[in-house]
Structures are given as structure tokens and as C-alpha cells.
Write a protein that holds these residues in place. Sequence first.
Motif, PDB file in Angstrom:
ATOM      1  N   LEU A 194       0.817  -1.207   0.000  1.00 44.35           N
ATOM      2  CA  LEU A 194       0.000   0.000   0.000  1.00 44.35           C
ATOM      3  C   LEU A 194       0.857   1.265   0.000  1.00 44.35           C
ATOM      4  CD1 LEU A 194      -2.746  -1.031   2.606  1.00 44.35           C
ATOM      5  CD2 LEU A 194      -3.021  -0.852   0.116  1.00 44.35           C
ATOM      6  N   CYS A 195       1.911   1.256   0.804  1.00 46.55           N
ATOM      7  CA  CYS A 195       2.766   2.444   0.897  1.00 46.55           C
ATOM      8  C   CYS A 195       3.517   2.690  -0.403  1.00 46.55           C
ATOM      9  CB  CYS A 195       3.744   2.301   2.062  1.00 46.55           C
ATOM     10  SG  CYS A 195       2.966   2.423   3.693  1.00 46.55           S
ATOM     11  N   THR A 196       4.002   1.631  -1.023  1.00 39.04           N
ATOM     12  CA  THR A 196       4.706   1.784  -2.298  1.00 39.04           C
ATOM     13  C   THR A 196       3.760   2.267  -3.381  1.00 39.04           C
ATOM     14  OG1 THR A 196       6.292   0.060  -1.691  1.00 39.04           O
ATOM     15  CG2 THR A 196       6.064   0.562  -4.044  1.00 39.04           C
ATOM     16  N   GLN A 197       2.563   1.731  -3.394  1.00 36.03           N
ATOM     17  CA  GLN A 197       1.564   2.135  -4.378  1.00 36.03           C
ATOM     18  C   GLN A 197       1.224   3.620  -4.225  1.00 36.03           C
ATOM     19  OE1 GLN A 197      -2.461   0.338  -4.132  1.00 36.03           O
ATOM     20  NE2 GLN A 197      -2.044  -0.473  -6.180  1.00 36.03           N
ATOM     21  N   ALA A 198       1.194   4.094  -2.982  1.00 39.99           N
ATOM     22  CA  ALA A 198       0.894   5.505  -2.733  1.00 39.99           C
ATOM     23  C   ALA A 198       2.093   6.402  -3.001  1.00 39.99           C
ATOM     24  CB  ALA A 198       0.425   5.684  -1.293  1.00 39.99           C
ATOM     25  N   ALA A 199       3.292   5.876  -2.789  1.00 35.23           N
ATOM     26  CA  ALA A 199       4.513   6.677  -2.942  1.00 35.23           C
ATOM     27  C   ALA A 199       4.876   6.918  -4.402  1.00 35.23           C
ATOM     28  CB  ALA A 199       5.679   5.984  -2.232  1.00 35.23           C
ATOM     29  N   ALA A 200       4.668   5.937  -5.247  1.00 32.76           N
ATOM     30  CA  ALA A 200       5.154   6.010  -6.631  1.00 32.76           C
ATOM     31  C   ALA A 200       4.677   7.244  -7.392  1.00 32.76           C
ATOM     32  CB  ALA A 200       4.778   4.729  -7.379  1.00 32.76           C
ATOM     33  N   PRO A 201       3.392   7.608  -7.328  1.00 28.81           N
ATOM     34  CA  PRO A 201       2.964   8.806  -8.063  1.00 28.81           C
ATOM     35  C   PRO A 201       3.650  10.085  -7.569  1.00 28.81           C
ATOM     36  CG  PRO A 201       1.066   7.450  -7.498  1.00 28.81           C
ATOM     37  CD  PRO A 201       2.233   6.905  -6.733  1.00 28.81           C
ATOM     38  N   LEU A 202       3.892  10.187  -6.255  1.00 31.56           N
ATOM     39  CA  LEU A 202       4.566  11.371  -5.719  1.00 31.56           C
ATOM     40  C   LEU A 202       6.018  11.423  -6.175  1.00 31.56           C
ATOM     41  CD1 LEU A 202       3.264  11.492  -2.025  1.00 31.56           C
ATOM     42  CD2 LEU A 202       2.297  12.530  -4.078  1.00 31.56           C
ATOM     43  N   MET A 203       6.686  10.290  -6.177  1.00 30.56           N
ATOM     44  CA  MET A 203       8.078  10.242  -6.626  1.00 30.56           C
ATOM     45  C   MET A 203       8.187  10.567  -8.110  1.00 30.56           C
ATOM     46  SD  MET A 203       9.609   6.935  -4.617  1.00 30.56           S
ATOM     47  CE  MET A 203       9.857   6.973  -2.826  1.00 30.56           C
ATOM     48  N   ARG A 204       7.251  10.073  -8.880  1.00 26.54           N
ATOM     49  CA  ARG A 204       7.268  10.288 -10.330  1.00 26.54           C
ATOM     50  C   ARG A 204       7.243  11.774 -10.665  1.00 26.54           C
ATOM     51  NH1 ARG A 204       2.324   7.531 -13.095  1.00 26.54           N
ATOM     52  NH2 ARG A 204       1.313   9.010 -11.673  1.00 26.54           N
ATOM     53  N   GLU A 205       6.546  12.577  -9.862  1.00 23.51           N
ATOM     54  CA  GLU A 205       6.424  14.008 -10.144  1.00 23.51           C
ATOM     55  C   GLU A 205       7.768  14.724 -10.142  1.00 23.51           C
ATOM     56  OE1 GLU A 205       3.653  15.908  -7.574  1.00 23.51           O
ATOM     57  OE2 GLU A 205       2.007  14.531  -8.051  1.00 23.51           O
ATOM     58  N   HIS A 206       8.744  14.185  -9.429  1.00 25.72           N
ATOM     59  CA  HIS A 206      10.056  14.835  -9.329  1.00 25.72           C
ATOM     60  C   HIS A 206      11.166  13.959  -9.903  1.00 25.72           C
ATOM     61  CE1 HIS A 206       8.764  18.353  -6.987  1.00 25.72           C
ATOM     62  NE2 HIS A 206       7.841  17.527  -6.523  1.00 25.72           N
ATOM     63  N   GLY A 207      10.804  13.105 -10.853  1.00 25.47           N
ATOM     64  CA  GLY A 207      11.815  12.359 -11.586  1.00 25.47           C
ATOM     65  C   GLY A 207      12.228  11.032 -10.998  1.00 25.47           C
ATOM     66  N   GLY A 208      11.549  10.583  -9.954  1.00 22.94           N
ATOM     67  CA  GLY A 208      11.859   9.266  -9.397  1.00 22.94           C
ATOM     68  C   GLY A 208      12.184   9.324  -7.918  1.00 22.94           C
ATOM     69  N   GLY A 209      12.774   8.241  -7.425  1.00 16.61           N
ATOM     70  CA  GLY A 209      13.089   8.154  -6.010  1.00 16.61           C
ATOM     71  C   GLY A 209      13.625   6.781  -5.674  1.00 16.61           C
ATOM     72  N   ALA A 210      13.646   6.491  -4.396  1.00 20.29           N
ATOM     73  CA  ALA A 210      14.176   5.211  -3.932  1.00 20.29           C
ATOM     74  C   ALA A 210      13.307   4.662  -2.817  1.00 20.29           C
ATOM     75  CB  ALA A 210      15.613   5.369  -3.443  1.00 20.29           C
ATOM     76  N   ILE A 211      13.125   3.357  -2.847  1.00 21.10           N
ATOM     77  CA  ILE A 211      12.341   2.662  -1.824  1.00 21.10           C
ATOM     78  C   ILE A 211      13.195   1.553  -1.241  1.00 21.10           C
ATOM     79  CG2 ILE A 211      10.287   1.245  -1.388  1.00 21.10           C
ATOM     80  CD1 ILE A 211       8.984   2.729  -3.785  1.00 21.10           C
ATOM     81  N   VAL A 212      13.199   1.448   0.086  1.00 20.45           N
ATOM     82  CA  VAL A 212      13.902   0.359   0.758  1.00 20.45           C
ATOM     83  C   VAL A 212      12.926  -0.369   1.670  1.00 20.45           C
ATOM     84  CG1 VAL A 212      15.717  -0.266   2.389  1.00 20.45           C
ATOM     85  CG2 VAL A 212      16.155   1.488   0.660  1.00 20.45           C
ATOM     86  N   ASN A 213      12.822  -1.673   1.477  1.00 20.32           N
ATOM     87  CA  ASN A 213      12.001  -2.524   2.331  1.00 20.32           C
ATOM     88  C   ASN A 213      12.881  -3.209   3.362  1.00 20.32           C
ATOM     89  OD1 ASN A 213       9.641  -2.019   0.772  1.00 20.32           O
ATOM     90  ND2 ASN A 213      10.303  -3.539  -0.721  1.00 20.32           N
ATOM     91  N   ILE A 214      12.435  -3.248   4.593  1.00 19.02           N
ATOM     92  CA  ILE A 214      13.168  -3.955   5.632  1.00 19.02           C
ATOM     93  C   ILE A 214      12.628  -5.377   5.705  1.00 19.02           C
ATOM     94  CG2 ILE A 214      13.886  -4.004   8.034  1.00 19.02           C
ATOM     95  CD1 ILE A 214      14.923  -1.601   6.441  1.00 19.02           C
ATOM     96  N   THR A 215      13.436  -6.327   5.256  1.00 20.27           N
ATOM     97  CA  THR A 215      13.013  -7.731   5.279  1.00 20.27           C
ATOM     98  C   THR A 215      13.662  -8.407   6.487  1.00 20.27           C
ATOM     99  OG1 THR A 215      14.807  -8.340   3.762  1.00 20.27           O
ATOM    100  CG2 THR A 215      12.669  -7.780   2.793  1.00 20.27           C
ATOM    101  N   SER A 216      14.211  -9.578   6.319  1.00 23.49           N
ATOM    102  CA  SER A 216      14.848 -10.274   7.427  1.00 23.49           C
ATOM    103  C   SER A 216      15.686 -11.418   6.887  1.00 23.49           C
ATOM    104  CB  SER A 216      13.800 -10.827   8.399  1.00 23.49           C
ATOM    105  OG  SER A 216      14.409 -11.566   9.440  1.00 23.49           O
ATOM    106  N   ILE A 217      16.761 -11.734   7.590  1.00 26.17           N
ATOM    107  CA  ILE A 217      17.527 -12.922   7.228  1.00 26.17           C
ATOM    108  C   ILE A 217      16.953 -14.161   7.897  1.00 26.17           C
ATOM    109  CG2 ILE A 217      19.671 -11.654   6.899  1.00 26.17           C
ATOM    110  CD1 ILE A 217      20.490 -12.808   9.710  1.00 26.17           C
TER     111      ILE A 217
END
Length: 257
Positions: A119-142
Motif C-alpha cells: 500500500l505504501c509503495t503504491q501511494a509513494a510512486a505517483p509522488l516520486m514520479r512528479e520529481h523524476g523518481g526516487g528510492a524505496i527500501v524494504n526492511i526484510t529479514s535474514i
Amino acid sequence: MTTSPHKVALVTGAARGIGLAVAKRFLGEGYRVALLDIEGELLQQSVQALNDPDNTLAIHADVSDADAVAKAFAAVQDRFGRLDALVNNAGIAIFKPLLETTQADWDRVLAVNLTGPFLCTQAAAPLMREHGGGAIVNITSISALRTAYGTSKAGLAHLTKQFAVELATLGIRVNAVAPGPVDTAMAKAVHTPAIRADYHDTIPLNRYGLETELADAVFFLCSDRATYISGQMLAVDGGFEATGIGLPTLRREGSNG
């Protein structure tokens, strides 16, 4: 809406631990930061302690609630006018074995740990696109600690790759950081001396990680120094993931030879 030349990051699960350390790292690099957490009172205390009201925004929300997520990202847009980095850190772990895990347990862990980043990535992508992109980091686990938690984190690792492919055309990079044992307040509270001893015996660097070390890794993946890195999972674990190569005793004997 306020438009600012400062880059903007949103960190979920930011009221404490790794999330708060990540937020501090971004602030230290000149970012404006939205800190999102489901624990409203603790979040307010943490944001007040940062003592940087011009550059911080506290958002009380549940990442598994689609309406709450939409409102959260709208608040970031209204306050800062852009979004350059998203760190999907919010997560929960229910430490029950398979036969004791209820469907409610399963549903809640998957909702927070997997649906939340979606949900957060889906909401973030349009905002990032407006300024040429961005970066997303997910915290997973080993770690595959118990059925629901391990499955949710494995799913998030795969989702990271899927997002990296689908969002590349928008100029958005997506990566994951997989922490090993980290000396958070939660770890200090729930890891018994026996558990800590086991980890020390298994981790080649023979210690827990620090929250700041995780924050450094997250910031690197969001920074201009990682512009050709996407779809990757970086284990920040003191070598824990590599311990299938050589037993602790053999490693110690080798170092003395």
C-alpha cells in the motif's frame, strides 16, 4: 502545499528502533522526514525529542489500512510537496509455532508486513514520479522466525524485486535491507542470555548490529551513490547469512592456525 528543494523521506515504524535511527540519519543528511507509526503517543514523544519541527512530520497511521495510508501520503504532499525516499520498516512478529498460530495471527502479520509495504509503495510512486523518481527500501529479514513472520518477509523480498522491475520506468529504485540480530530495545527485552549467546556463537563478527549501522545501509541505498542498484537485498548481519560455510569451532581453529 509547500514546495521545498530539500529532499523528503517517509519512514514507517519510525517511533523507535531501526525506524527512528533511519529517520535521524535522513535528517542528518538534510532531508525533511515524515515519521509514521501506529503507536501515536510514542511517535509524538520521539518526534518531540528530535526537536526539529520545521523538518519533521508525525503521522499516526496503520500501514495495513488503505484509507489511512492514502491520507498519510496526502499529508506528506501537503506539507512538503514531494517525496524522494520511502522506507517500509513497519512490521510485527508473532512468535508462535505453526500449531499455535491462529488465523487472526496469520492475517495480522501478513497485513502489516506485506500488505503495508504494498500500500505504501503504491501511494509513494505517483509522488516520486512528479520529481523524476526516487528510492524505496524494504526492511526484510535474514531469519525465518515462525510461520507467519517468515512467510511475510519472504513475500516482501520477492515483492521488492517485482517493484524494482515495474517502477524502473518511473525512475524509482527498490531494494531491501535484511537485518541480522540488532541491539534494539525489543531485542534486549526478549532475547534471553542463552539466545544472545547462540547469536554470538553463530555470527562471524561475534556481536549484535547497531541501529545506526542499519540506518547507514538504508540511507546508502536511497542515496545518489546507489543510482545503479535496484532489485537487490543487502544483508546487514555481521556475516550471519554466511555461517553455513564453516562451523564456529572450525572458524576459530582456522583463525588460530
